[in-house]
Design an enzyme around this catalytic site. Structure first.
Site, PDB file in Angstrom:
ATOM      1  N   PRO A 192       0.834  -1.212   0.000  1.00  0.00           N
ATOM      2  CA  PRO A 192       0.000   0.000   0.000  1.00  0.00           C
ATOM      3  C   PRO A 192       0.864   1.255   0.000  1.00  0.00           C
ATOM      4  O   PRO A 192       1.801   1.367   0.770  1.00  0.00           O
ATOM      5  CB  PRO A 192      -0.796  -0.101   1.297  1.00  0.00           C
ATOM      6  CG  PRO A 192      -0.536  -1.445   1.852  1.00  0.00           C
ATOM      7  CD  PRO A 192       0.712  -1.979   1.224  1.00  0.00           C
ATOM      8  N   GLU A 193       0.555   2.167  -0.906  1.00  0.00           N
ATOM      9  CA  GLU A 193       1.269   3.437  -1.007  1.00  0.00           C
ATOM     10  C   GLU A 193       0.468   4.514  -0.270  1.00  0.00           C
ATOM     11  O   GLU A 193      -0.630   4.264   0.200  1.00  0.00           O
ATOM     12  CB  GLU A 193       1.421   3.826  -2.482  1.00  0.00           C
ATOM     13  CG  GLU A 193       2.219   2.830  -3.305  1.00  0.00           C
ATOM     14  CD  GLU A 193       3.721   3.029  -3.161  1.00  0.00           C
ATOM     15  OE1 GLU A 193       4.123   4.054  -2.578  1.00  0.00           O
ATOM     16  OE2 GLU A 193       4.473   2.159  -3.616  1.00  0.00           O
TER      17      GLU A 193
ATOM     18  N   LYS B 161       3.219   6.642   5.662  1.00  0.00           N
ATOM     19  CA  LYS B 161       2.490   5.427   5.308  1.00  0.00           C
ATOM     20  C   LYS B 161       1.979   4.698   6.542  1.00  0.00           C
ATOM     21  O   LYS B 161       1.696   3.506   6.496  1.00  0.00           O
ATOM     22  CB  LYS B 161       3.388   4.514   4.476  1.00  0.00           C
ATOM     23  CG  LYS B 161       3.611   5.041   3.062  1.00  0.00           C
ATOM     24  CD  LYS B 161       4.232   3.964   2.194  1.00  0.00           C
ATOM     25  CE  LYS B 161       5.110   4.585   1.133  1.00  0.00           C
ATOM     26  NZ  LYS B 161       5.844   3.561   0.385  1.00  0.00           N
TER      27      LYS B 161
ATOM     28  N   HIS C 164      -3.704 -15.897   9.585  1.00  0.00           N
ATOM     29  CA  HIS C 164      -2.798 -14.748   9.596  1.00  0.00           C
ATOM     30  C   HIS C 164      -3.405 -13.514  10.273  1.00  0.00           C
ATOM     31  O   HIS C 164      -3.020 -12.395   9.990  1.00  0.00           O
ATOM     32  CB  HIS C 164      -2.342 -14.354   8.185  1.00  0.00           C
ATOM     33  CG  HIS C 164      -1.802 -15.502   7.401  1.00  0.00           C
ATOM     34  ND1 HIS C 164      -0.673 -16.187   7.785  1.00  0.00           N
ATOM     35  CD2 HIS C 164      -2.242 -16.098   6.269  1.00  0.00           C
ATOM     36  CE1 HIS C 164      -0.438 -17.154   6.913  1.00  0.00           C
ATOM     37  NE2 HIS C 164      -1.379 -17.131   5.984  1.00  0.00           N
TER      38      HIS C 164
ATOM     39  N   ARG D 164       2.108 -11.964   5.141  1.00  0.00           N
ATOM     40  CA  ARG D 164       3.568 -11.962   4.995  1.00  0.00           C
ATOM     41  C   ARG D 164       4.310 -11.343   6.180  1.00  0.00           C
ATOM     42  O   ARG D 164       5.519 -11.394   6.258  1.00  0.00           O
ATOM     43  CB  ARG D 164       3.966 -11.292   3.677  1.00  0.00           C
ATOM     44  CG  ARG D 164       3.449 -12.112   2.483  1.00  0.00           C
ATOM     45  CD  ARG D 164       4.033 -11.660   1.190  1.00  0.00           C
ATOM     46  NE  ARG D 164       5.485 -11.726   1.178  1.00  0.00           N
ATOM     47  CZ  ARG D 164       6.235 -11.198   0.214  1.00  0.00           C
ATOM     48  NH1 ARG D 164       5.672 -10.547  -0.778  1.00  0.00           N
ATOM     49  NH2 ARG D 164       7.542 -11.308   0.253  1.00  0.00           N
TER      50      ARG D 164
ATOM     51  N   ARG E  92      21.914  18.450  -3.201  1.00  0.00           N
ATOM     52  CA  ARG E  92      21.802  16.994  -3.104  1.00  0.00           C
ATOM     53  C   ARG E  92      22.255  16.343  -4.418  1.00  0.00           C
ATOM     54  O   ARG E  92      21.675  16.601  -5.469  1.00  0.00           O
ATOM     55  CB  ARG E  92      20.350  16.627  -2.792  1.00  0.00           C
ATOM     56  CG  ARG E  92      20.211  15.331  -2.045  1.00  0.00           C
ATOM     57  CD  ARG E  92      18.836  15.229  -1.420  1.00  0.00           C
ATOM     58  NE  ARG E  92      18.780  15.910  -0.128  1.00  0.00           N
ATOM     59  CZ  ARG E  92      19.159  15.349   1.015  1.00  0.00           C
ATOM     60  NH1 ARG E  92      19.624  14.128   1.032  1.00  0.00           N
ATOM     61  NH2 ARG E  92      19.071  16.023   2.140  1.00  0.00           N
TER      62      ARG E  92
ATOM     63  N   ARG F 129      15.643   0.146  -7.245  1.00  0.00           N
ATOM     64  CA  ARG F 129      14.211   0.225  -7.571  1.00  0.00           C
ATOM     65  C   ARG F 129      14.032   0.519  -9.057  1.00  0.00           C
ATOM     66  O   ARG F 129      14.789   1.288  -9.652  1.00  0.00           O
ATOM     67  CB  ARG F 129      13.528   1.361  -6.774  1.00  0.00           C
ATOM     68  CG  ARG F 129      13.799   1.351  -5.286  1.00  0.00           C
ATOM     69  CD  ARG F 129      13.087   0.233  -4.577  1.00  0.00           C
ATOM     70  NE  ARG F 129      11.648   0.257  -4.768  1.00  0.00           N
ATOM     71  CZ  ARG F 129      10.789   0.911  -3.983  1.00  0.00           C
ATOM     72  NH1 ARG F 129      11.231   1.605  -2.958  1.00  0.00           N
ATOM     73  NH2 ARG F 129       9.494   0.868  -4.212  1.00  0.00           N
TER      74      ARG F 129
END
Ligand SMILES: [Zn+2]
Length: 304
Positions: free
Chosen positions: A2-3, A59, A131, A150, A185, A294
């Protein structure tokens, strides 16, 4: 995983359903991984607390709690024990942790969903899914459950105000503060967007989509991006996240319920996951590269 928009949607859905409820008792499973605070401390903090708000921070889903009663009366304890003994797995006595650390009057319950974590609000008789790691009995009779196959999800408690996810909320940050994040940066802009110490919770998908809309290549050095481009990026990050939240808003009930995963309507991706497919703007094939482990997707023509 989930974002931010999904977590926002879930937090809003939970807020609608459980705000005002008092948590009467707590059952926690035996698996250690989902518990970031000691089980006894989680149980002691949650039991006999009212949920005054549910909100998203980064999050994380944060439940703000207000103590409604102190130690349960002996009669109440017996009743809680009976309730618990019907549950399928081990019981964590809330009393165990109370000697060690006084339970604060105002506290927070913090849930991170990890990869596969879900929150369910259900009728008490509903079959307990495999679970399931936590069951909160609520004053309305319903139960709030945490299910996570998980086990990358995490449950913890903190005193009110103690929990502060790092970074700034991407939906709240002003442009000047946003521009400051990238000054000097040298990392790729994509890595900077994913850096949780800078911005909270802009995930891989939304970073790629925002960079596409802003016309910036993911590998560009963060400090090399012009003020004008940063201005675009700032507004497109907010636009992309808001669009995704708006889409998710129509599916709150599906997502929060037991067969949740299918409930969240995803933003139509313009680059993410579209490697070798035509760019929707210029028909150039979308490229995929790896930055800091990524996947990053971009159009080599539209993004400079
Ligand atoms: Zn293009």
């Amino acid at each position: 995983m989930p974002e931010l928009p999904e977590v926002e949607t879930i937090a809003r859905g939970l807020a609608k359903r459980v705000t005002g409820e008092v948590i009467e008792s707590v059952w926690l499973g035996q698996k250690k991984e989902p518990l970031k605070s000691p089980a006894s401390q989680i149980a002691a903090t949650l039991e006999q607390s009212r949920i005054v708000a549910v909100r998203r921070m980064g999050k994380h889903i944060v439940f703000d709690l207000d103590r409604v009663g102190w130690a349960p009366s002996p009669a109440k304890s017996r009743k809680l024990k009976e309730t618990r003994s019907k549950q399928p797995r081990s019981v964590v006595p809330a009393e165990a942790g109370e000697g060690a650390r006084p339970t604060p009057a105002r506290a927070q319950w913090i849930v991170h969903l990890g990869m596969t974590g879900r929150m369910q609000v259900c009728a008490p008789g509903t079959e307990v899914e495999k679970h399931t790691h936590a069951i909160l009995k609520l004053s309305s009779g319903r139960e709030l459950r945490f299910v996570d196959p998980r086990r990358f999800g995490r449950l913890s408690v903190a005193q009110a105000g103690d929990f502060d996810a790092t970074g700034t909320e991407p939906l709240e940050i002003e442009f000047e503060d946003f521009a400051k994040l990238f000054r000097g940066r040298k990392t790729p802009i994509k890595s900077a967007l994913l850096n949780q110490k800078l911005l909270r919770g802009v995930g891989n998908i939304y970073a790629d989509e925002s960079l596409f809309r802003a016309g910036i290549r993911p590998r560009r050095r963060a400090s090399s991006i012009s003020r004008d481009q940063l201005r675009k990026l700032h507004s497109y990050i907010q636009e992309v996240l808001q669009e995704a939240i708006a889409l998710g808003g129509s599916s709150i009930s599906d997502y929060v319920n037991s067969d949740g995963e299918e409930g969240f309507f995803q933003l139509q991706h313009r680059v993410y996951g579209r490697e070798a497919e035509d760019c929707l703007v210029c028909k150039t094939p979308i490229k995929r590269i790896v930055i800091a482990g990524r996947s990053s997707h971009y159009c080599p023509n539209c993004q400079k």
